[in-house]
Design a protein around this motif. Structure first.
Motif, PDB file in Angstrom:
ATOM      1  N   PRO A 289       0.807  -1.231   0.000  1.00 50.53           N
ATOM      2  CA  PRO A 289       0.000   0.000   0.000  1.00 50.53           C
ATOM      3  C   PRO A 289       0.839   1.281   0.000  1.00 50.53           C
ATOM      4  N   ALA A 290       1.986   1.273   0.671  1.00 49.74           N
ATOM      5  CA  ALA A 290       2.834   2.470   0.648  1.00 49.74           C
ATOM      6  C   ALA A 290       3.311   2.771  -0.774  1.00 49.74           C
ATOM      7  N   TYR A 291       3.590   1.719  -1.568  1.00 44.97           N
ATOM      8  CA  TYR A 291       3.979   1.932  -2.965  1.00 44.97           C
ATOM      9  C   TYR A 291       2.801   2.456  -3.766  1.00 44.97           C
ATOM     10  N   LEU A 292       1.599   1.969  -3.491  1.00 47.53           N
ATOM     11  CA  LEU A 292       0.424   2.436  -4.219  1.00 47.53           C
ATOM     12  C   LEU A 292       0.134   3.911  -3.921  1.00 47.53           C
ATOM     13  N   LEU A 293       0.449   4.371  -2.712  1.00 48.58           N
ATOM     14  CA  LEU A 293       0.269   5.788  -2.405  1.00 48.58           C
ATOM     15  C   LEU A 293       1.242   6.657  -3.198  1.00 48.58           C
ATOM     16  N   ARG A 294       2.412   6.126  -3.476  1.00 52.71           N
ATOM     17  CA  ARG A 294       3.395   6.870  -4.280  1.00 52.71           C
ATOM     18  C   ARG A 294       3.133   6.710  -5.770  1.00 52.71           C
ATOM     19  N   SER A 295       2.510   5.597  -6.160  1.00 44.67           N
ATOM     20  CA  SER A 295       2.248   5.307  -7.577  1.00 44.67           C
ATOM     21  C   SER A 295       0.776   4.931  -7.758  1.00 44.67           C
ATOM     22  N   PRO A 296      -0.105   5.918  -7.749  1.00 48.20           N
ATOM     23  CA  PRO A 296      -1.546   5.611  -7.838  1.00 48.20           C
ATOM     24  C   PRO A 296      -1.922   4.853  -9.104  1.00 48.20           C
ATOM     25  N   GLY A 297      -1.133   4.959 -10.168  1.00 50.73           N
ATOM     26  CA  GLY A 297      -1.455   4.265 -11.407  1.00 50.73           C
ATOM     27  C   GLY A 297      -1.409   2.752 -11.275  1.00 50.73           C
ATOM     28  N   ARG A 301      -3.813  -2.634 -10.967  1.00 51.36           N
ATOM     29  CA  ARG A 301      -3.213  -3.974 -10.915  1.00 51.36           C
ATOM     30  C   ARG A 301      -3.422  -4.587  -9.521  1.00 51.36           C
ATOM     31  N   ALA A 302      -3.319  -3.752  -8.492  1.00 55.55           N
ATOM     32  CA  ALA A 302      -3.551  -4.271  -7.149  1.00 55.55           C
ATOM     33  C   ALA A 302      -4.997  -4.751  -6.981  1.00 55.55           C
ATOM     34  N   TRP A 303      -5.940  -4.058  -7.625  1.00 56.03           N
ATOM     35  CA  TRP A 303      -7.340  -4.486  -7.573  1.00 56.03           C
ATOM     36  C   TRP A 303      -7.516  -5.835  -8.264  1.00 56.03           C
ATOM     37  N   GLN A 304      -6.817  -6.060  -9.355  1.00 53.06           N
ATOM     38  CA  GLN A 304      -6.867  -7.355 -10.037  1.00 53.06           C
ATOM     39  C   GLN A 304      -6.334  -8.469  -9.138  1.00 53.06           C
ATOM     40  N   ASP A 305      -5.271  -8.172  -8.382  1.00 53.42           N
ATOM     41  CA  ASP A 305      -4.716  -9.173  -7.472  1.00 53.42           C
ATOM     42  C   ASP A 305      -5.702  -9.536  -6.369  1.00 53.42           C
ATOM     43  N   LEU A 306      -6.405  -8.517  -5.854  1.00 47.78           N
ATOM     44  CA  LEU A 306      -7.404  -8.786  -4.807  1.00 47.78           C
ATOM     45  C   LEU A 306      -8.524  -9.692  -5.339  1.00 47.78           C
ATOM     46  N   LYS A 307      -8.989  -9.386  -6.535  1.00 51.50           N
ATOM     47  CA  LYS A 307     -10.054 -10.209  -7.112  1.00 51.50           C
ATOM     48  C   LYS A 307      -9.581 -11.624  -7.353  1.00 51.50           C
TER      49      LYS A 307
END
Length: 313
Positions: A289-297, A301-307
């Motif tokens: 999540p810390a990387y996602l805050l720095r790279s919102p784009g 892909r993170a949503w695909q991993d959750l699914k």
């Protein structure tokens, strides 16, 4: 009239070898054995001139033997007197018996310090620990240098029984202050992601990290720190028995899967973790999540991993 004859010089006293050794030991050999100086001899009376011729006086019948000359001093002092035994005191040199003052103190005894017991490896220490017992062991852990700078060790938190086990890399500043995993902005984002797939850390998700103490400045964990701390994670997996594991971040993924592959090559597919009991647990890798805050784009892909993780149930 005959001229008076001066008396002969006193001869040096005779000493036996043992006496000579004692004199040498106390430093009196030269003074004791040398002949008296010429100045100490009595002066001869002046001769009175006579008209008649003076006939020489014959020498005394018993003339004293000449003084014994001291032996020549060798270049190096002989070591024999130091080892010369004393009658009645065998084995004790005369130099020790004749020394004045109190005897020298004995050399101090060197007491060997008992070697500190070797620390018990983490895996051995927690082999039979329960979750509560292991939590106390983590709080007191000194297996690596990270314990010196921590405020709080972060064992983990979540619901039990556990459906999902979420594994991050290491505590950050806020986690170190509060002693809880994934708090602050990263924790809020993770809670939102889990809620999107109907999961909650309070109900059926347990969250923890590979490293239980914060590295200084949030730097990447070192290999020796991961090796020292990872047995805690493996014991948590054995006790919690999660249905699946969601791994967040490169270091967590590489540690859990035993690989040096990049996170980009590990995400998007299901891996299998085989426990010591032989159980296969599905593993999905995603971004921290810390990387996602720095790279919102990268949130898509993170949503695909959750699914992908949700579909396995």
């Amino acid at each position: 009239m005959m001229a008076p004859v001066s008396s002969p010089a006193p001869a040096a006293p005779r000493v036996n070898p043992l006496q000579r050794i004692w004199l040498r030991e106390i430093g009196m050999e030269r003074l004791w054995l040398r002949p008296a100086p010429a100045a100490s001899r009595p002066a001869a009376e002046p001769q009175v001139p006579v008209s008649k011729p003076v006939f020489p006086v014959s020498a005394p019948a018993a003339e004293a033997p000449p003084a014994e000359a001291p032996p020549a001093r060798p270049a190096a002092a002989p070591a024999a007197p130091a080892a010369e035994p004393v009658p009645g005191r065998p084995g004790i040199p005369a130099s020790i018996l004749n020394r004045k003052g109190p005897p020298p103190p004995p050399p101090p005894k060197v007491v060997a310090e008992a070697a500190a017991p070797a620390p018990i490896p983490v895996a051995e220490a927690i082999r039979n620990s329960s979750l509560d017992e292991m939590r106390e062991q983590v709080v007191a852990c000194e297996a690596c240098g990270l314990c010196k700078g921590r405020r709080n060790a972060v064992f983990g938190h979540g619901g039990q029984p556990t459906r999902w086990l979420v594994v991050g890399e290491a505590p950050g500043e806020q986690e170190d202050r509060q002693g809880q995993p994934f708090v602050g902005r990263s924790g809020q984002l993770l809670d939102a992601m889990l809620s999107a797939v109907s999961m909650s850390r309070e109900r059926d998700v347990f969250i923890t990290n590979v490293i239980k103490c914060r590295p200084p400045g949030n730097r990447n964990p070192k290999p020796e720190e991961i090796a020292a701390c990872s047995p805690y994670l493996m014991r948590q997996i054995a006790l919690l028995k999660p249905e699946r594991i969601l791994v967040l971040g490169r270091f967590a993924a590489q540690t859990l899967l035993g690989t040096d592959a990049t996170i980009g090559s590990l995400r998007g597919r299901v891996h299998q973790l085989k426990t010591d009991e032989g159980v296969q647990i599905p593993v999905v890798v995603s971004y921290h999540p810390a990387y996602l805050l720095r790279s919102p784009g990268e949130k898509a892909r993170a949503w695909q991993d959750l699914k992908l993780a949700a579909r396995m149930g």
